[in-house]
Design a protein around this motif. Sequence first.
Motif, PDB file in Angstrom:
ATOM      1  N   LYS A 178       0.816  -1.212   0.000  1.00 18.59           N
ATOM      2  CA  LYS A 178       0.000   0.000   0.000  1.00 18.59           C
ATOM      3  C   LYS A 178       0.851   1.263   0.000  1.00 18.59           C
ATOM      4  CE  LYS A 178      -3.761   2.231   2.555  1.00 18.59           C
ATOM      5  NZ  LYS A 178      -4.647   2.163   3.756  1.00 18.59           N
ATOM      6  N   GLU A 179       1.980   1.221   0.692  1.00 20.80           N
ATOM      7  CA  GLU A 179       2.811   2.421   0.823  1.00 20.80           C
ATOM      8  C   GLU A 179       3.459   2.831  -0.499  1.00 20.80           C
ATOM      9  OE1 GLU A 179       6.424   1.808   3.112  1.00 20.80           O
ATOM     10  OE2 GLU A 179       6.088  -0.363   2.983  1.00 20.80           O
ATOM     11  N   ASP A 234      -8.270  -0.153   1.728  1.00 21.71           N
ATOM     12  CA  ASP A 234      -9.069   0.402   2.820  1.00 21.71           C
ATOM     13  C   ASP A 234     -10.189  -0.559   3.234  1.00 21.71           C
ATOM     14  OD1 ASP A 234      -7.514   2.659   2.874  1.00 21.71           O
ATOM     15  OD2 ASP A 234      -8.851   3.839   1.584  1.00 21.71           O
ATOM     16  N   GLN A 235     -10.773  -1.219   2.265  1.00 25.23           N
ATOM     17  CA  GLN A 235     -11.880  -2.131   2.582  1.00 25.23           C
ATOM     18  C   GLN A 235     -11.400  -3.382   3.306  1.00 25.23           C
ATOM     19  OE1 GLN A 235     -14.857  -2.983  -0.435  1.00 25.23           O
ATOM     20  NE2 GLN A 235     -14.394  -1.085  -1.523  1.00 25.23           N
ATOM     21  N   VAL A 236     -10.231  -3.885   2.940  1.00 24.64           N
ATOM     22  CA  VAL A 236      -9.742  -5.125   3.557  1.00 24.64           C
ATOM     23  C   VAL A 236      -8.823  -4.846   4.752  1.00 24.64           C
ATOM     24  CG1 VAL A 236      -9.911  -6.362   1.374  1.00 24.64           C
ATOM     25  CG2 VAL A 236      -7.751  -5.268   1.992  1.00 24.64           C
ATOM     26  N   ASP A 237      -8.549  -3.571   5.045  1.00 24.12           N
ATOM     27  CA  ASP A 237      -7.677  -3.201   6.173  1.00 24.12           C
ATOM     28  C   ASP A 237      -6.327  -3.899   6.097  1.00 24.12           C
ATOM     29  OD1 ASP A 237      -9.597  -1.534   7.330  1.00 24.12           O
ATOM     30  OD2 ASP A 237     -10.568  -3.234   8.329  1.00 24.12           O
ATOM     31  N   ALA A 238      -5.664  -3.757   4.955  1.00 21.62           N
ATOM     32  CA  ALA A 238      -4.387  -4.441   4.738  1.00 21.62           C
ATOM     33  C   ALA A 238      -3.323  -3.462   4.295  1.00 21.62           C
ATOM     34  CB  ALA A 238      -4.556  -5.544   3.700  1.00 21.62           C
ATOM     35  N   LEU A 239      -2.068  -3.888   4.453  1.00 25.99           N
ATOM     36  CA  LEU A 239      -0.922  -3.126   3.974  1.00 25.99           C
ATOM     37  C   LEU A 239      -0.211  -3.835   2.833  1.00 25.99           C
ATOM     38  CD1 LEU A 239       0.663  -1.913   7.343  1.00 25.99           C
ATOM     39  CD2 LEU A 239      -0.918  -0.696   5.839  1.00 25.99           C
ATOM     40  N   VAL A 240      -0.415  -5.155   2.753  1.00 31.15           N
ATOM     41  CA  VAL A 240       0.211  -5.954   1.697  1.00 31.15           C
ATOM     42  C   VAL A 240      -0.842  -6.852   1.074  1.00 31.15           C
ATOM     43  CG1 VAL A 240       2.071  -7.553   1.099  1.00 31.15           C
ATOM     44  CG2 VAL A 240       2.358  -5.985   3.020  1.00 31.15           C
ATOM     45  N   CYS A 241      -0.813  -6.935  -0.242  1.00 25.58           N
ATOM     46  CA  CYS A 241      -1.740  -7.787  -0.977  1.00 25.58           C
ATOM     47  C   CYS A 241      -0.937  -8.855  -1.706  1.00 25.58           C
ATOM     48  CB  CYS A 241      -2.546  -6.944  -1.964  1.00 25.58           C
ATOM     49  SG  CYS A 241      -3.649  -7.909  -3.003  1.00 25.58           S
ATOM     50  N   ILE A 267      -4.487 -13.017  -0.662  1.00 23.30           N
ATOM     51  CA  ILE A 267      -4.168 -12.921   0.758  1.00 23.30           C
ATOM     52  C   ILE A 267      -3.919 -11.457   1.089  1.00 23.30           C
ATOM     53  CG2 ILE A 267      -2.629 -13.655   2.609  1.00 23.30           C
ATOM     54  CD1 ILE A 267      -1.869 -16.063   0.930  1.00 23.30           C
ATOM     55  N   ASN A 268      -4.606 -10.960   2.092  1.00 23.50           N
ATOM     56  CA  ASN A 268      -4.454  -9.571   2.532  1.00 23.50           C
ATOM     57  C   ASN A 268      -3.820  -9.554   3.917  1.00 23.50           C
ATOM     58  OD1 ASN A 268      -6.013  -8.451   0.211  1.00 23.50           O
ATOM     59  ND2 ASN A 268      -7.688  -9.574   1.196  1.00 23.50           N
ATOM     60  N   VAL A 269      -2.676  -8.911   4.034  1.00 26.99           N
ATOM     61  CA  VAL A 269      -1.913  -8.911   5.286  1.00 26.99           C
ATOM     62  C   VAL A 269      -1.896  -7.496   5.851  1.00 26.99           C
ATOM     63  CG1 VAL A 269       0.279  -9.468   6.383  1.00 26.99           C
ATOM     64  CG2 VAL A 269      -0.467 -10.754   4.363  1.00 26.99           C
ATOM     65  N   GLY A 270      -2.300  -7.369   7.103  1.00 30.25           N
ATOM     66  CA  GLY A 270      -2.323  -6.073   7.766  1.00 30.25           C
ATOM     67  C   GLY A 270      -1.008  -5.739   8.430  1.00 30.25           C
ATOM     68  N   ALA A 271      -1.057  -4.759   9.353  1.00 31.74           N
ATOM     69  CA  ALA A 271       0.152  -4.305  10.040  1.00 31.74           C
ATOM     70  C   ALA A 271       0.629  -5.340  11.056  1.00 31.74           C
ATOM     71  CB  ALA A 271      -0.124  -2.974  10.738  1.00 31.74           C
ATOM     72  N   LYS A 272       1.946  -5.423  11.244  1.00 28.50           N
ATOM     73  CA  LYS A 272       2.518  -6.295  12.257  1.00 28.50           C
ATOM     74  C   LYS A 272       2.249  -5.721  13.643  1.00 28.50           C
ATOM     75  CE  LYS A 272       6.705  -7.634  11.340  1.00 28.50           C
ATOM     76  NZ  LYS A 272       8.128  -7.595  10.912  1.00 28.50           N
ATOM     77  N   ALA A 273       2.243  -6.592  14.623  1.00 24.59           N
ATOM     78  CA  ALA A 273       1.954  -6.152  15.987  1.00 24.59           C
ATOM     79  C   ALA A 273       2.981  -5.138  16.481  1.00 24.59           C
ATOM     80  CB  ALA A 273       1.892  -7.352  16.921  1.00 24.59           C
ATOM     81  N   ASN A 274       4.238  -5.277  16.040  1.00 29.88           N
ATOM     82  CA  ASN A 274       5.272  -4.323  16.454  1.00 29.88           C
ATOM     83  C   ASN A 274       5.354  -3.108  15.537  1.00 29.88           C
ATOM     84  OD1 ASN A 274       6.393  -5.406  14.141  1.00 29.88           O
ATOM     85  ND2 ASN A 274       8.048  -6.474  15.206  1.00 29.88           N
ATOM     86  N   LYS A 282       6.470  -2.704  12.710  1.00 31.81           N
ATOM     87  CA  LYS A 282       7.655  -2.606  11.869  1.00 31.81           C
ATOM     88  C   LYS A 282       7.322  -2.998  10.439  1.00 31.81           C
ATOM     89  CE  LYS A 282      11.159  -3.525  15.425  1.00 31.81           C
ATOM     90  NZ  LYS A 282      12.298  -4.401  15.828  1.00 31.81           N
ATOM     91  N   ARG A 283       8.119  -2.491   9.500  1.00 34.41           N
ATOM     92  CA  ARG A 283       7.941  -2.835   8.098  1.00 34.41           C
ATOM     93  C   ARG A 283       8.479  -4.238   7.841  1.00 34.41           C
ATOM     94  NH1 ARG A 283      10.507   1.870   4.609  1.00 34.41           N
ATOM     95  NH2 ARG A 283       9.636   0.553   2.963  1.00 34.41           N
ATOM     96  N   LEU A 284       7.999  -4.855   6.768  1.00 33.50           N
ATOM     97  CA  LEU A 284       8.522  -6.161   6.386  1.00 33.50           C
ATOM     98  C   LEU A 284       9.944  -6.013   5.869  1.00 33.50           C
ATOM     99  CD1 LEU A 284       5.459  -7.647   4.454  1.00 33.50           C
ATOM    100  CD2 LEU A 284       6.121  -8.089   6.809  1.00 33.50           C
TER     101      LEU A 284
END
Length: 238
Positions: A109-110, A130-137, A150-157, A159-161
């Motif tokens: 997304k960034e 925005d609809q899937v609340d993800a940062l990586v598709c 697969i839609n992956v959201g923010a990490k708990a910490n 941090k960026r991948l």
Amino acid sequence: LAILFTLYARFVQPKIDHVFQRRRWDLARAFEKFTDELVHLRKPEELSEHILETVRSVFYVQEFSLLLAKDETSAFESVKSFPERKRLRFERSHPFVSWLESNDTLVFKEYLDVDPKYESVKEAAREYFDQVDALVCVPLVLSQRLLGIINVGAKANLKRLDTAEINFLSDLQKTAAIALSNSLRSIAMQESLRRWNVELEKKVEERTSELKETQAQLIQAEKLASIGTLAGGIAHEI
């Protein structure tokens, strides 16, 4: 010195490498475990659960979801997500979904505003994220056919991948696409076999009915022939 160098190379250096590359080793073990367990999974529901559980345990993400399509014409719907939310649905005609099928690449997304390759679908992609609340598709494409997303959201910490994690997602993308394709193909074959059995039973019933009708006609003809022979004999006697 030679003995000390040998001991260092055999025992000390591997431990140092392990400490500094522990994340890489953990990802390698996680991927090995992921592929080993795929052998025992056949149903799309089981595969979906396994894929998302791997993503959750490896990246400690707060949001993730998996969209699948039943066949080549149906829309993509969420089969599993965390946290549980309303069911997501995207038609194949959606601009970003069509773009994913054509490009088959991880989308972050960034990078939507800075990478020119997203220019044609930037708005549609931003709306999708925005609809899937993800940062990586992560599109699951095999033989130029989009099987799932697969839609992956923010990490708990937060941090960026890093590079190792991106490579892990890329490997997971290829393996999961193959597994899902085999599962859907198996289901399609079973459905075709079921329809074939139904059609075969129907044809057998129709043929059996025709044979019974033919047999009844033959019996009736034999009766008429017997009556004719009897009448002829009586007429002859008279």
